[in-house]
Design a protein around this motif. Structure first.
Motif, PDB file in Angstrom:
ATOM      1  N   HIS A 137      48.618  50.667  47.462  1.00 36.01           N
ATOM      2  CA  HIS A 137      49.198  49.321  47.434  1.00 36.01           C
ATOM      3  C   HIS A 137      48.135  48.238  47.383  1.00 36.01           C
ATOM      4  O   HIS A 137      48.363  47.109  47.805  1.00 36.01           O
ATOM      5  N   VAL A 138      46.958  48.577  46.897  1.00 33.24           N
ATOM      6  CA  VAL A 138      45.880  47.595  46.867  1.00 33.24           C
ATOM      7  C   VAL A 138      46.228  46.456  45.905  1.00 33.24           C
ATOM      8  O   VAL A 138      46.819  46.659  44.851  1.00 33.24           O
ATOM      9  N   SER A 139      45.866  45.236  46.304  1.00 28.54           N
ATOM     10  CA  SER A 139      46.201  44.045  45.522  1.00 28.54           C
ATOM     11  C   SER A 139      44.927  43.282  45.183  1.00 28.54           C
ATOM     12  O   SER A 139      43.882  43.462  45.832  1.00 28.54           O
ATOM     13  N   PRO A 140      44.989  42.394  44.181  1.00 27.16           N
ATOM     14  CA  PRO A 140      43.830  41.553  43.896  1.00 27.16           C
ATOM     15  C   PRO A 140      43.407  40.737  45.119  1.00 27.16           C
ATOM     16  O   PRO A 140      42.224  40.482  45.316  1.00 27.16           O
ATOM     17  N   GLU A 141      44.384  40.341  45.947  1.00 27.27           N
ATOM     18  CA  GLU A 141      44.067  39.546  47.126  1.00 27.27           C
ATOM     19  C   GLU A 141      43.150  40.301  48.085  1.00 27.27           C
ATOM     20  O   GLU A 141      42.229  39.725  48.680  1.00 27.27           O
TER      21      GLU A 141
END
Length: 251
Positions: free
Chosen positions: A156-160
């Motif tokens: 679930h890694v995000s750019p944020e």
């Protein structure tokens, strides 16, 4: 992947339907780069296919030769095409095929230009962070790294999460201009991260582990206050991220 060796008389591949939109925020050269990139990613242009000449591309899209030349030079710099004197320009490398399913792939030209700035800027930021960071700033960087790795492990890694790690390093330089420049190209950085992390989420476990290991190497150098090692680790990470986007063999 070894590029097919072009032969004299090889027919040109059709680039497909491309539309360059004047008046848009994205430069014409970036649009042309992105649309040819998309055709290569989609398999409409395959390794060994010959591109039309610069003059033909100019005529087809109604753009100047400098626009076409810039787009082609950057495609060559990224290893996607190769020019053979007397024969023409040929596709020499393809990105991961699933890249074509992401909606902002046409903006990849602008994203990669921002990545060039990041390699210079963030490499030096990592060096200064290693030399100047406080214990509290080191904890912030370590916490951002841990959060990123946890999200990566859960898929679930995000750019944020990625941005938080890089921003915490810029903050630790003690020079607000580093963070300010990163914020000024935030849109392109976020776009690059969306594409890159989407590939990582849908790619191999080894790909995800490489990203985590590269972050860990940067953190380790900053923790040990080794400025030169931190600079090299950051530039290596950003260079590898660029290669992972344009080269299916790095998947």
């Amino acid at each position: 992947m070894a590029a097919a060796q072009p032969q004299a008389g090889t027919g040109e591949a059709a680039i497909g339907t491309l539309v360059l939109e004047r008046g848009q925020r994205v430069r014409l050269a970036d649009q042309l780069y992105g649309q040819i990139f998309e055709q290569i990613a989609a398999g409409n242009l395959n390794v060994g296919d010959k591109l039309p000449s610069e003059h033909e591309i100019c005529e087809r899209f109604g753009v100047s030769r400098p626009v076409v030349r810039e787009a082609l030079l950057r495609l060559r710099a990224d290893g996607l095409i190769t020019a053979h004197q007397g024969l023409g320009t040929f596709v020499s490398q393809q990105p991961a095929p699933r890249l074509k399913t992401f909606s902002d792939v046409r903006n990849v030209g602008a994203y990669l230009r921002a990545q060039e700035i990041r390699m210079a800027l963030e490499g030096d930021a990592a060096r200064l962070a290693a030399l100047r960071r406080t214990d509290e700033e080191l904890r912030t960087i370590a916490e951002a790294h841990a959060a990123f790795v946890d999200a990566l492990d859960r898929g679930h890694v995000s750019p944020e999460a990625d941005l938080a790690f890089h921003a915490s390093i810029a903050q630790a330089t003690g020079n607000d201009y580093y963070l300010g420049v990163l914020e000024s190209i935030h849109e392109s950085i976020s776009g690059f991260m969306r594409l890159s992390l989407s590939l990582t989420r849908t790619g191999s476990r080894q790909r995800a582990q490489r990203v985590a290991d590269e972050h860990a190497a940067i953190l380790g150098a900053i923790r040990e206050q080794d400025g030169e090692r931190a600079r090299v680790a950051m530039q290596f990470h950003l260079g590898q991220a660029r290669h992972r986007l344009v080269d299916r063999e790095r998947d």
